[in-house]
Design an enzyme around this catalytic site. Structure first.
Site, PDB file in Angstrom:
ATOM      1  N   GLU A  82       3.157  12.533  65.886  1.00 42.48           N
ATOM      2  CA  GLU A  82       3.822  13.400  66.855  1.00 42.48           C
ATOM      3  C   GLU A  82       4.196  12.583  68.087  1.00 42.48           C
ATOM      4  O   GLU A  82       3.350  11.887  68.656  1.00 42.48           O
ATOM      5  CB  GLU A  82       2.920  14.560  67.274  1.00 42.48           C
ATOM      6  CG  GLU A  82       2.792  15.648  66.240  1.00 42.48           C
ATOM      7  CD  GLU A  82       2.136  16.902  66.784  1.00 42.48           C
ATOM      8  OE1 GLU A  82       2.225  17.940  66.103  1.00 42.48           O
ATOM      9  OE2 GLU A  82       1.534  16.870  67.882  1.00 42.48           O
ATOM     10  N   CYS A  83       5.434  12.661  68.500  1.00 43.04           N
ATOM     11  CA  CYS A  83       5.935  12.051  69.725  1.00 43.04           C
ATOM     12  C   CYS A  83       5.560  10.569  69.779  1.00 43.04           C
ATOM     13  O   CYS A  83       6.115   9.765  69.043  1.00 43.04           O
ATOM     14  CB  CYS A  83       5.435  12.829  70.942  1.00 43.04           C
ATOM     15  SG  CYS A  83       6.457  12.570  72.416  1.00 43.04           S
ATOM     16  N   GLY A  84       4.592  10.173  70.608  1.00 40.81           N
ATOM     17  CA  GLY A  84       4.214   8.777  70.664  1.00 40.81           C
ATOM     18  C   GLY A  84       3.758   8.236  69.324  1.00 40.81           C
ATOM     19  O   GLY A  84       4.079   7.091  68.957  1.00 40.81           O
TER      20      GLY A  84
END
Length: 424
Positions: A317-319
């Protein structure tokens, strides 16, 4: 047990510092108090937990059902809910998900934190406007923050007196009560070596400036728990990355999965730890862009990921999504090789804000087939330089407008910039 919401007319008014000081002060007095955070936030809740020693849930009036919120709010102690942004600031078009919306759902009174540094008698129409704006949201008290002098505080109190709304205290301006911050919010609690001393200073300031007994007396009963459905675990054994680069995992989801019998195995990529044997590896969001060089040099971690993918699903997720890609360019323009498990390249050299709630429908990945639609939030400054392959999610924004499909899938590997919050 009762609760109340600490909100403000705008961001930057000092809600976090006041909430932390109150939590610490009540705890030092032997009064069980817990914090909660309105909306999607990974950073402030960890400060709450440090201040009082109790878990801090996110209560998201956009992403969660009222029953789910009631379950998470039922802590058994005095609950101090820190608002987000301004009191009525929420998702378009009507402010759903705002702190005011949450106050209405829970039936809790609001204590309005007013930054008084640059205001005098005009504080009265400001507070009056907030008090009248929505009859379903009750402003039960005011705390004046960053007052310049006792004379200034007295002037503000006189101006507010005709409104009949109690002024619970006036906190003087103090340089030692500011937080260091970066592009996604405050510097993380786990990164502050002086955190305990800071929390005690905040508590000392609140005890000297705010009537804690009067504030606690304003709290109202919380709704009874409702036993709402929960998002089931996406696997039985889940390896979760957790350190300064991978810190954005929602505790309510992890608790749900543990309660359903799943095992959470934590490991640190920054410590170059190998991925534990598991059914699913999750790389959550955080700040990989600040540690990209260390991640690129973490050969044990990266090699173990490449071995794990032969038999194990991997999700970012994201990073974490960016780390699963081939390369990440940091803010200084230096490119770092990442895991190379997704055909993805991202950059912080040209930062652009991506922000908003999302409804997601999974085409694959760990949430396919177990939850239908998901609620999620996107908040990052990364630019996608290259993304090739089938997407992970079909997505709409908070107003229901269709967005381009999000994320990527490649065999057992998947990810996106969206942070999943709950089942829709």
């Amino acid at each position: 047990m009762p609760g109340l919401i600490l909100a403000a007319p705008a961001s930057g008014s000092g809600k976090t510092t006041l909430t932390l000081g109150l939590l610490r002060a009540f705890t030092r007095r032997g009064i069980p108090a817990k914090g909660a955070k309105s909306g999607p936030d990974y950073i402030d809740p960890r400060f709450h937990e440090a201040a009082c020693g109790a878990p801090c849930p996110n209560l998201d009036a956009w992403a969660m059902t009222p029953a789910r919120i009631a379950d998470l709010a039922a802590t058994g102690d005095l609950l101090l809910v820190e608002g987000a942004m301004g009191l009525f600031d929420g998702a378009p078009p009507d402010g759903r998900g705002s702190s005011g919306h949450l106050a209405h759902l829970l039936g809790l009174p609001v204590v309005l934190v007013v930054d008084a540094a640059r205001i005098a008698q005009s504080v009265a129409p400001l507070v009056a406007g907030f008090a009248r704006h929505d009859p379903a949201v009750r402003i039960a008290g005011v705390i004046l923050n960053r007052t310049g002098s006792p004379r200034h505080a007295a002037l503000l109190r006189r101006a507010l007196a005709p409104l009949g709304i109690p002024v619970l205290g006036a906190l003087p301006r103090q340089a030692g009560l500011t937080h260091p911050a970066r592009h996604l919010g405050l510097v993380q609690a786990r990164e502050r070596a002086d955190l305990a001393a800071f929390l005690d200073r905040a508590a000392d300031a609140l005890e000297a400036s705010v009537d804690l007994d009067a504030l606690a007396a304003l709290a109202a009963p919380l709704p009874a728990p409702a036993g709402a459905p929960r998002l089931p675990p996406p696997a039985q054994r889940i390896a979760l990355a957790e350190d300064d680069a991978f810190a954005f995992a929602y505790p309510h989801l992890l608790a749900d999965w543990r309660d359903a019998g799943a095992e959470i195995l934590r490991f640190s990529p920054l410590a170059d730890a190998p991925v534990p044997a598991a059914d699913l590896v999750i790389l959550p969001g955080g700040y990989p862009e600040l540690h990209a060089g260390r991640i690129a040099a973490a050969s044990t971690f990266l090699e173990s990921l490449k071995i794990a993918v032969l038999t194990t699903d991997i999700y970012g997720e994201c990073g974490g999504y960016m780390v699963l890609g081939e390369g990440l360019t940091d803010a200084d323009g230096h490119s770092h090789a990442m895991a190379g498990l997704l055909p993805l390249e991202t950059s912080f050299a040209d930062r652009r804000l991506h922000l908003g709630y999302r409804h997601l429908a999974a085409r694959g990945g760990p949430f396919a087939g177990i939850a239908g639609r998901l609620t999620a939030h996107e908040f990052h400054y990364a630019t996608t330089l290259r993304a090739e392959g089938p997407p992970l999610y079909d997505a709409t924004d908070a107003e229901g407008t269709a967005l381009p499909p999000m994320g990527l899938r490649a065999g057992r590997v998947s990810g996106s910039f969206a942070h999943v919050i709950d089942a829709a």
